[in-house]
Design a protein around this motif. Structure first.
Motif, mmCIF file in Angstrom:
data_model
loop_
_atom_site.group_PDB
_atom_site.id
_atom_site.type_symbol
_atom_site.label_atom_id
_atom_site.label_comp_id
_atom_site.label_asym_id
_atom_site.label_seq_id
_atom_site.Cartn_x
_atom_site.Cartn_y
_atom_site.Cartn_z
ATOM 1 N N ARG A 40 0.830 -1.223 0.000
ATOM 2 C CA ARG A 40 0.000 0.000 0.000
ATOM 3 C C ARG A 40 0.856 1.260 0.000
ATOM 4 N NH1 ARG A 40 -3.572 -2.955 3.333
ATOM 5 N NH2 ARG A 40 -2.406 -2.350 5.181
ATOM 6 N N LEU A 41 2.007 1.187 0.666
ATOM 7 C CA LEU A 41 2.859 2.373 0.820
ATOM 8 C C LEU A 41 3.798 2.584 -0.372
ATOM 9 C CD1 LEU A 41 3.804 1.893 4.589
ATOM 10 C CD2 LEU A 41 2.349 3.697 3.658
ATOM 11 N N ALA A 42 3.888 1.591 -1.258
ATOM 12 C CA ALA A 42 4.875 1.647 -2.341
ATOM 13 C C ALA A 42 4.372 2.467 -3.531
ATOM 14 C CB ALA A 42 5.202 0.228 -2.806
ATOM 15 N N ALA A 43 5.212 3.359 -4.025
ATOM 16 C CA ALA A 43 4.949 4.001 -5.320
ATOM 17 C C ALA A 43 5.197 2.948 -6.403
ATOM 18 C CB ALA A 43 5.890 5.189 -5.512
ATOM 19 N N ALA A 44 4.707 3.202 -7.619
ATOM 20 C CA ALA A 44 4.900 2.228 -8.701
ATOM 21 C C ALA A 44 6.397 1.972 -8.911
ATOM 22 C CB ALA A 44 4.270 2.758 -9.979
ATOM 23 N N GLY A 45 6.782 0.686 -8.897
ATOM 24 C CA GLY A 45 8.185 0.320 -9.126
ATOM 25 C C GLY A 45 9.105 0.585 -7.940
ATOM 26 N N ALA A 46 8.513 0.772 -6.756
ATOM 27 C CA ALA A 46 9.326 1.061 -5.556
ATOM 28 C C ALA A 46 10.226 -0.115 -5.211
ATOM 29 C CB ALA A 46 8.398 1.352 -4.377
ATOM 30 N N SER A 47 11.340 0.193 -4.576
ATOM 31 C CA SER A 47 12.170 -0.908 -4.101
ATOM 32 C C SER A 47 11.911 -1.131 -2.609
ATOM 33 C CB SER A 47 13.653 -0.643 -4.366
ATOM 34 O OG SER A 47 14.143 0.271 -3.429
ATOM 35 N N LEU A 48 11.922 -2.403 -2.232
ATOM 36 C CA LEU A 48 11.797 -2.785 -0.816
ATOM 37 C C LEU A 48 13.011 -3.635 -0.476
ATOM 38 C CD1 LEU A 48 10.351 -3.455 1.929
ATOM 39 C CD2 LEU A 48 9.222 -5.341 0.729
ATOM 40 N N SER A 49 13.722 -3.280 0.587
ATOM 41 C CA SER A 49 14.850 -4.091 1.043
ATOM 42 C C SER A 49 14.602 -4.477 2.494
ATOM 43 C CB SER A 49 16.162 -3.296 0.955
ATOM 44 O OG SER A 49 16.384 -2.862 -0.370
ATOM 45 N N PHE A 50 14.767 -5.770 2.788
ATOM 46 C CA PHE A 50 14.658 -6.216 4.182
ATOM 47 C C PHE A 50 15.654 -7.340 4.425
ATOM 48 C CE2 PHE A 50 11.700 -9.124 2.096
ATOM 49 C CZ PHE A 50 11.900 -10.331 2.766
ATOM 50 N N PHE A 51 15.881 -7.671 5.687
ATOM 51 C CA PHE A 51 16.865 -8.717 5.972
ATOM 52 C C PHE A 51 16.280 -9.778 6.881
ATOM 53 C CE2 PHE A 51 18.322 -8.293 10.401
ATOM 54 C CZ PHE A 51 17.763 -7.080 10.774
ATOM 55 N N GLU A 52 16.931 -10.927 6.848
ATOM 56 C CA GLU A 52 16.644 -11.961 7.850
ATOM 57 C C GLU A 52 17.948 -12.695 8.120
ATOM 58 O OE1 GLU A 52 13.954 -14.985 6.603
ATOM 59 O OE2 GLU A 52 14.681 -15.005 4.563
ATOM 60 N N TYR A 53 18.106 -13.157 9.355
ATOM 61 C CA TYR A 53 19.345 -13.844 9.705
ATOM 62 C C TYR A 53 19.394 -15.210 9.015
ATOM 63 C CZ TYR A 53 19.699 -10.144 13.138
ATOM 64 O OH TYR A 53 19.766 -8.912 13.730
ATOM 65 N N VAL A 54 20.594 -15.585 8.560
ATOM 66 C CA VAL A 54 20.775 -16.823 7.791
ATOM 67 C C VAL A 54 20.353 -18.037 8.624
ATOM 68 C CG1 VAL A 54 22.523 -18.338 6.748
ATOM 69 C CG2 VAL A 54 22.636 -15.856 6.372
ATOM 70 N N ALA A 55 19.516 -18.862 8.060
ATOM 71 C CA ALA A 55 19.111 -20.184 8.605
ATOM 72 C C ALA A 55 18.374 -20.128 9.931
ATOM 73 C CB ALA A 55 20.343 -21.094 8.730
ATOM 74 N N ILE A 56 18.095 -18.929 10.445
ATOM 75 C CA ILE A 56 17.569 -18.841 11.811
ATOM 76 C C ILE A 56 16.168 -19.450 11.911
ATOM 77 C CG2 ILE A 56 16.423 -16.560 11.864
ATOM 78 C CD1 ILE A 56 19.062 -17.484 14.350
ATOM 79 N N ARG A 57 15.336 -19.198 10.877
ATOM 80 C CA ARG A 57 13.950 -19.689 10.959
ATOM 81 C C ARG A 57 13.925 -21.215 10.939
ATOM 82 N NH1 ARG A 57 11.845 -16.492 7.454
ATOM 83 N NH2 ARG A 57 12.262 -17.881 5.730
ATOM 84 N N LYS A 58 14.740 -21.802 10.035
ATOM 85 C CA LYS A 58 14.741 -23.270 9.941
ATOM 86 C C LYS A 58 15.344 -23.885 11.208
ATOM 87 C CE LYS A 58 14.363 -23.754 5.048
ATOM 88 N NZ LYS A 58 15.072 -23.360 3.847
ATOM 89 N N ALA A 59 16.415 -23.270 11.740
ATOM 90 C CA ALA A 59 17.048 -23.798 12.957
ATOM 91 C C ALA A 59 16.067 -23.743 14.126
ATOM 92 C CB ALA A 59 18.312 -22.995 13.277
ATOM 93 N N LYS A 60 15.344 -22.617 14.248
ATOM 94 C CA LYS A 60 14.363 -22.480 15.336
ATOM 95 C C LYS A 60 13.250 -23.510 15.189
ATOM 96 C CE LYS A 60 13.653 -17.730 17.001
ATOM 97 N NZ LYS A 60 12.823 -16.558 16.668
#
Ligand SMILES: C[S@@+](CC[C@H](N)C(=O)[O-])C[C@H]1O[C@@H](n2cnc3c(N)ncnc32)[C@H](O)[C@@H]1O
Length: 235
Positions: A145-165
């Motif tokens: 909803r907040l993105a203009a047309a063609g907006a970029s979104l960058s986010f991170f997640e820690y490597v393997a953390i979800r699967k390990a948990k």
């Protein structure tokens, strides 16, 4: 150096007191912060940039370093103590002061941010793996909803953390984590344009870059099926 030490102390304290929303024991390292901010300054002049979950401003500093003369930056931060640090830095840190008239600190959950403003660049530090599938679904919809047309979104997640948990969790928690993985995978399959592994971070992290359709999203038939179902099954 003093700033960094006091940021580390505050982060550790907030990690203990508000683990669910803080989601990390330390602020992002410089390499991770640079990678998250890498889409700022790439497009046309006068861009509107949104950072959600700014914490003590580790990523914000890198965004500010890349800010064009007519760019504007909104920082949305849930935690009042972090928001106070951000406001103090806008008054005291020399590089932040230079752009202070173009930066707003909005202390609120990003889910409640009104969508009268559209952003060309969105950077997220939110700890998505800590949230319910329903909340992750709301957050992803809010990014669109907040993105203009063609907006970029960058986010991170820690490597393997979800699967390990997930491996050492009970069934309900495993379902939640699997559901989040499915929501993110669908989002990345649909809109992902690149990712980078940042090993020089504690812990190492994946940075994901997406290009969002923005204004056209929601009128298209992709909107519903992308997110429906997974959250309902996992909640
Ligand atoms: C993992 S920390 C990242 C902080 C900073 N971006 C960094 O990389 O060092 C997550 C941040 O998101 C904030 N946060 C969590 N849920 C939020 C929400 N719904 N809306 C806005 N901020 C949120 C937390 O208070 C915290 O500052």
């Amino acid at each position: 150096m003093n700033q960094r030490l006091s940021d580390y102390r505050l982060f550790l304290r907030e990690f203990r007191q508000t683990f669910h929303s803080t989601g990390a024991i330390l602020p992002s390292g410089r390499m991770l912060a640079r990678s998250l901010a890498s889409k700022v300054g790439c497009g046309k002049e006068g861009q509107k940039i949104l950072e959600v979950g700014s914490g003590t401003g580790a990523v914000t500093s890198q965004i500010i370093a890349r800010l064009g003369p007519d760019d504007r930056l909104d920082l949305v931060e849930l935690n009042g103590r972090f928001a106070e640090v951000l406001n103090d830095r806008l008054k005291q840190d020399p590089s932040w002061r230079q752009v202070a008239d173009r930066v707003r600190v909005l202390q609120m959950p990003m889910e409640t941010l009104g969508n009268e403003q559209r952003y060309e660049v969105i950077v997220s530090g939110l700890p998505l793996n800590n949230f319910s599938c329903q909340v992750v679904e709301q957050i992803l919809a809010q990014f669109h909803r907040l993105a203009a047309a063609g907006a970029s979104l960058s986010f991170f997640e820690y490597v393997a953390i979800r699967k390990a948990k997930a491996l050492c969790s009970k069934l309900g928690e495993r379902r939640r984590l699997t559901g989040i993985g499915q929501l993110l995978d669908r989002e990345l399959d649909a809109w992902g344009v690149g990712r980078k592994c940042v090993l020089a971070n504690v812990p190492p992290a994946w940075v994901h870059h997406l290009r969002l359709p923005g204004e056209s999203f929601g009128s298209s038939s992709e909107a519903g099926p992308l997110l429906d179902g997974v959250a309902a099954a996992a909640n």
